[in-house]
Design a protein around this motif. Structure first.
Motif, PDB file in Angstrom:
ATOM      1  N   UNK A 167      60.851 -40.835  28.861  1.00 16.23           N
ATOM      2  CA  UNK A 167      60.168 -40.002  29.441  1.00 16.23           C
ATOM      3  C   UNK A 167      58.589 -41.099  30.001  1.00 16.23           C
ATOM      4  N   UNK A 168      58.786 -41.825  29.315  1.00 16.92           N
ATOM      5  CA  UNK A 168      57.342 -42.593  30.056  1.00 16.92           C
ATOM      6  C   UNK A 168      57.726 -43.691  30.471  1.00 16.92           C
ATOM      7  N   UNK A 169      58.348 -44.533  30.383  1.00 11.03           N
ATOM      8  CA  UNK A 169      59.086 -45.632  31.326  1.00 11.03           C
ATOM      9  C   UNK A 169      59.334 -44.755  33.306  1.00 11.03           C
ATOM     10  N   UNK A 170      59.909 -43.562  33.343  1.00  9.74           N
ATOM     11  CA  UNK A 170      59.598 -43.186  34.310  1.00  9.74           C
ATOM     12  C   UNK A 170      58.490 -42.721  34.815  1.00  9.74           C
ATOM     13  N   UNK A 185      57.354 -52.050  37.607  1.00 12.05           N
ATOM     14  CA  UNK A 185      57.532 -50.163  37.168  1.00 12.05           C
ATOM     15  C   UNK A 185      55.841 -50.013  36.668  1.00 12.05           C
ATOM     16  N   UNK A 186      55.161 -50.637  35.865  1.00 10.18           N
ATOM     17  CA  UNK A 186      54.045 -50.005  35.813  1.00 10.18           C
ATOM     18  C   UNK A 186      53.207 -50.076  37.157  1.00 10.18           C
ATOM     19  N   UNK A 242      54.668 -45.671  32.522  1.00  7.54           N
ATOM     20  CA  UNK A 242      53.692 -45.729  31.367  1.00  7.54           C
ATOM     21  C   UNK A 242      53.987 -47.296  30.762  1.00  7.54           C
ATOM     22  N   UNK A 243      55.071 -47.596  30.445  1.00  8.57           N
ATOM     23  CA  UNK A 243      56.071 -48.455  29.789  1.00  8.57           C
ATOM     24  C   UNK A 243      57.038 -49.447  31.002  1.00  8.57           C
TER      25      UNK A 243
END
Lengths: 504, 535
Positions: free
Chosen positions: A363-366, A375-376, A369-370
């Motif tokens: 979830x953080x990846x989407x 991505x970030x 956040x990580x």
């Protein structure tokens, strides 16, 4: 600079020599179709350069739009015919047109101009190759049979005809593939059918749809499927030459007249279905929090409603379901913290430990956040559009994502719709018809209009929403936003302030 | 983790710890993160060193160099660490002097840990795991399998391996030049799970040094398939979720049969290995060169060709095929028919309950037939699936309506047979070149079973529940008695255990693969192409 000097001096070096050769000046176009193997060499004016490119671009953009709208090949052909006639006509040899050569020249040149414009990045190249392939396929199908045959022969593709002996040996298998692909009527007798044996990688789409017999890595392609072979060959060659163009691009021997045009062209080639920008998704005044999701879910399109119900029923969603749903929630403005709270509470059958270990990161990846730098920096993934949901990752066993109008059968869809308050048999029938015709977005909009009939009428009457704000929905987040605003019209704009918000 | 922790390591914005499926809470695993960061720093330095110090450094020295750097960063001589690691007090005989042949043949003395009784049922007991990696894991064949040659090539050196550590942190983009270097690092890190990724265009460890991000891209990987019994939950009645028994394992047997035939006969692949995933599924690895070099779009084509059961749980009847059936499907039905009778109708009895029988009814054409059957079955509940299946034809004869189409019924019955027997592939594994998949011969952390290859000659008798567990294997080494007549060659530790047939099968598979690969190379050399830069 000596580059300019060279030009002035008009030295006939070995490279220029070939341009000096009159054989190149008069490119012959014996066929209507073109594999675009030789670049153009004659002079054209700057106006032509730009106009031809723009005309072709129009055609390509419309072809792409057809595929986004999931039009069948026949519908797409019908839709494209007037446009092609207007912008990029190509008459057959048998027609008595006097414009043959000019038409074909325009087709030839405009293709190469766009090649220059769209070879710079990988995305552009892929997209260009895809739409050019669609255009080629369209024209190939529309071509006169005899001329098509002549064109194919001129390509000199090495296909190995299957000898009679082998044909008889695999008669059962071969007949089965022919009949199942073309129907009984098309089939006469095994001796009349001609087959070619090619490496299976050369006819990927036929293999994927199980339209050809495969044996030891070779596909037995019926002569009727020539199209697939030719089109694949077209794509492969185009991709290869685009790659070459990209490499040659930095060394483009050019004064500063063409580059601006090319830049301009490639910028204008944005998808009609661009990503849903986060900026205009959040709605002022709405309480978008984890505990309010159940309440908000009345504004969700079916694809998300189904995910929400599945999540509530199973306390779990599979990977693509989680992805599709969490990105949608992100799109409506649910913050990362709230999102984690929401998922944690929803996955109520697992321990904190399992959740933290196996899900939290995703979830953080989407949310960006990580993960890796890009991505970030990009803030994670963009919410899925209808186009993406319709075409990518069709749901498999036990999965609830995708577009219900496309991926569910009518009975299950009806159950879901009725649960959302769509009980009018006329609407359900309409949805069924849309589904049958593969007009999934129409079905979705039909449901939207039914559920918001009263508000829509009011909005139109009071001119709260402009026509552009009421056009067809092609993004789940747009569905939510519109639904929320309509249902809250009264509350959101006590003093007509709603209008301002709408622009947001 | 016997590692010194580098305190200066501030959470570098590095993607070194990339979570694959599982993720980890950063605060909980601070140690791991730092550890990994250090590795990252090491990498960078090493690569720079490698660059500046010319290339004459031998491969082995390079490896040493790498380790040396690690020690510098940490402030402790890394050699010491390694000595400690390999000179495990309890297994002095298995000490690992780095000699070429020693990778999987430690000394003969069956030295045993005194307390190695049947320990708790877990695949991730660090002591057991260490012994397993040290003495049983077939490093050499593993290397050859991925390398396609006895000498190190780029196929192995540029291959991404990914480790999941005991704290669930995942280290992606690891790569090694030789089996020995890999073995050493595995013993240092003690991953609970090793996954295999693609071969990249450049060394995965050096991917961040590249000017141009585009020049780091996957170029080849085995074609893989993943089949999981959880996907059969709606049709199996004996077990659900992660549980399996020999009854539902038959679905896997059917899957192997069908997919294997298609890959072999239709696509012409030869080097197919099926691997038990340790709990409830199987993986297929196809190592033919033509399969390894397929791009994503071609992989998708194969996946599409093989995929028959489409749609999610709510799509209704999920097999809808064009007639006449494609030869692949005709063959599949032939292969599956007998299984449908024995392993589905009899063993699973999928339609006994009225709700499940309703599901069967929904898949049949013609209202009159459906109603007649429903009446019949409502009258006699608890009628077995076998009888119900027979009822269909019997009742169909009595249907009088003009619209009744026997052909449609036959087709529907075929579709049903396929829906209940045809392999359910997790298709996303097969579609992408850069998808990671669990390596053969690692231990499943939940069950402790070894992910062993399934011998294709006897796969119908394969029983997942009799696959050796790590505890059992260690026990077997201890229990092993030296034979009277000593063979000259010495005995590998794995030969003392029930892992033997699996490793021998693996070896045969790898040798056949290398032989084919060699032929291609010889041909290429004859064509006059310079082969020198491959090693």
């Amino acid at each position: 600079m000596n580059r300019i000097d060279n030009k002035r001096r008009n030295v006939v070096d070995h490279r220029k020599k070939q341009y000096a050769d009159p054989a190149y000046k008069e490119t012959q176009y014996p066929h209507r179709l073109n594999f675009y193997a030789t670049p153009p060499t004659a002079d054209i004016t700057l106006e032509q350069f730009e106009q031809w490119a723009i005309d072709r671009l129009r055609v390509l953009a419309e072809i792409e739009a057809c595929s986004f709208r999931n039009k069948s090949p026949v519908e797409a052909a019908a839709h494209m015919r007037p446009l092609l006639e207007k912008y990029l006509p190509l008459d057959s040899n048998s027609s008595s047109s006097t414009q043959l050569s000019a038409q074909r020249q325009k087709d030839h040149y405009s293709h190469f101009i766009l090649r220059l414009a769209f070879s710079s990045t990988k995305e552009l190249r892929q997209r260009f190759a895809r739409v050019e392939t669609m255009l080629f396929r369209l024209r190939f199908n529309a071509d006169d049979t005899r001329e098509r045959q002549a064109f194919v022969e001129s390509l000199n593709l090495d296909w190995e005809p299957v000898p009679d002996e082998e044909k008889r040996k695999f008669a059962t298998e071969l007949i089965a593939t022919v009949i199942s692909s073309y129907g009984k009527k098309a089939y006469q007798s095994i001796d009349e059918e001609q087959f070619y044996r090619v490496d299976w990688t050369r006819v990927p789409d036929l293999v994927e749809q199980r339209k050809v017999f495969l044996r030891a890595g070779k596909a037995y392609v019926p002569a009727k499927e020539l199209q697939s072979l030719v089109v694949t060959e077209f794509t492969a060659r185009l991709e290869k030459s685009l790659e070459l163009t990209a490499r040659a691009l930095p060394r483009l021997d050019e004064d500063d007249r063409l580059t601006p045009i090319l830049d301009h062209l490639s910028k204008n080639f944005v998808a009609p279905d661009a990503g849903y920008s986060g900026g205009n998704s959040a709605i002022d005044g709405a309480e978008i929090t984890a505990r309010n999701i159940d309440n908000l879910s009345q504004h969700f399109p079916m694809c998300m409603t189904v995910l929400h119900r599945t999540l509530r029923r199973d306390s779990k969603l599979k990977h693509f379901g989680r992805l599709q749903y969490t990105l949608f929630l992100k799109g409506i403005g649910l913050s990362l913290d709230e999102s984690l709270t929401f998922w944690r509470q929803s996955f109520n059958k697992m321990t904190d430990d399992t959740f933290n270990k196996e899900y939290r990161y995703n979830f953080r990846h989407s949310y960006g956040d990580v993960g890796g730098d890009s991505n970030r920096r990009g803030g994670g993934y963009t919410p899925y559009s209808c186009q993406k949901i319709l075409t990518e990752h069709a749901p498999g066993p036990g999965e609830a994502h995708g577009c219900p109008y496309r991926h569910m059968n009518m009975e299950n869809l009806a159950v879901q719709l009725q649960a959302s308050g769509v009980t009018d048999p006329a609407v359900l029938r309409g949805v069924g018809e849309d589904k049958e015709k593969q007009k999934f977005h129409l079905a979705c909009n039909r449901v939207f209009e039914h559920l918001h009939a009263k508000e829509l009428k009011q909005a139109k009457d009071e001119r709260i929403m402009t026509a552009s704000q009421l056009e067809t929905i092609v993004h789940p987040n747009e569905y939510f936003k519109r639904s929320y605003l309509l249902k809250n019209m009264g509350k959101a704009q006590p003093g007509g302030g709603g209008d301002v918000k709408m622009e947001g | 983790m016997p590692h010194s922790v580098d305190q200066k390591a501030e959470a570098l914005p590095s993607a070194e710890v990339e979570m694959a499926e599982a993720a980890t809470d950063e605060s909980a695993n601070q140690g791991a993160a730092e550890d990994v960061d250090m590795t990252d720093a090491t990498e960078t330095q090493t690569s720079e060193a490698t660059k500046s110090e010319a290339k004459e450094l031998g491969a082995f020295e390079k490896g040493q160099e790498r380790n040396g750097m690690a020690s510098d960063t940490g402030g402790i001589k890394v050699e010491d660490l390694f000595d400690m690691d390999s000179d495990d007090e309890e297994f002095p005989s298995s000490a690992m002097p780095v000699k070429k042949e020693a990778s999987d043949s430690p000394d003969l003395l069956p030295s045993s840990p005194s307390d190695a009784g049947p320990v708790q049922h877990s695949g991730s007991d660090p002591e057991l795991l260490r012994t397993f990696y040290q003495r049983l894991f077939p490093w050499r064949y593993f290397f050859q399998w991925l390398n396609h040659s006895p000498q190190p090539t780029l196929d192995f050196e540029h291959r991404e391996l990914s480790f999941m550590l005991s704290n669930d942190a995942v280290m992606r983009y690891q790569s090694y030049r030789t089996a020995d270097l890999l073995r050493k690092d595995v013993l240092r890190l003690m991953p609970t799970r090793i996954e295999i990724g693609p071969v990249y265009s450049t060394n995965p460890r050096e991917r961040k040094l590249l000017q141009n991000a585009g020049s780091f891209r996957p170029v080849s990987k085995e074609l893989c398939f993943d089949i999981d019994l959880t996907d059969y939950d709606d049709i199996r009645t004996c077990c659900d979720k992660a549980n399996i028994c020999i009854k539902c394992w038959q679905f896997m047997t059917m899957a192997i049969k069908v997919i294997n035939a298609a890959l072999r006969d239709d696509f012409g692949f030869k080097h197919i290995m099926w691997v038990y995933s340790g709990r409830r599924g199987i993986h297929a690895w196809i190592s033919d060169k033509s399969a390894r070099t397929l791009d994503d779009s071609k992989r998708k084509v194969i996946a599409g060709y093989l995929e028959v059961i489409v749609g999610g749980a709510q799509s209704g009847k999920r097999v809808n095929l064009r007639r006449p059936l494609h030869p692949h499907l005709t063959r599949s039905i032939d292969l599956l028919k007998s299984h449908f009778q024995d392993d589905v109708l009899e063993a699973q009895d999928p339609w006994r309950s009225p709700e499940r029988a309703d599901k069967l009814l929904q898949m049949l054409p013609d209202t009159e037939l459906r109603e007649a059957l429903k009446r019949k079955w409502d009258a006699s509940p608890e009628r077995s699936s076998e009888l119900k299946w027979k009822d269909i034809d019997a009742v169909a004869k009595t249907v009088t309506s003009k619209n009744f189409d026997p052909k449609a019924l036959l087709d529907a019955k075929q579709d049903i047979v396929l829906e209940y027997t045809y392999p359910r592939l997790d298709i996303n594994v097969s579609k992408k070149l850069n998808h990671l998949l669990k390596s053969p011969f690692v231990i499943h952390p939940g069950t402790g079973r070894v992910c062993v290859p399934v011998d294709l000659r006897t796969f119908e008798d394969f029983d997942p529940l009799s696959v050796p567990t790590i505890q059992q294997l260690i026990h077997e080494i201890d229990a092993w008695k030296e034979p009277e007549v000593k063979s000259e060659k010495g005995v590998h530790d794995w030969e003392k255990t029930s892992l033997k047939p699996y490793i021998e099968y693996f070896r045969t598979h790898v040798n056949a693969l290398m032989r084919d690969e060699k032929d291609v190379k010889v041909k290429r050399e004859r064509d006059g192409e310079d082969n020198g830069d491959l090693w």
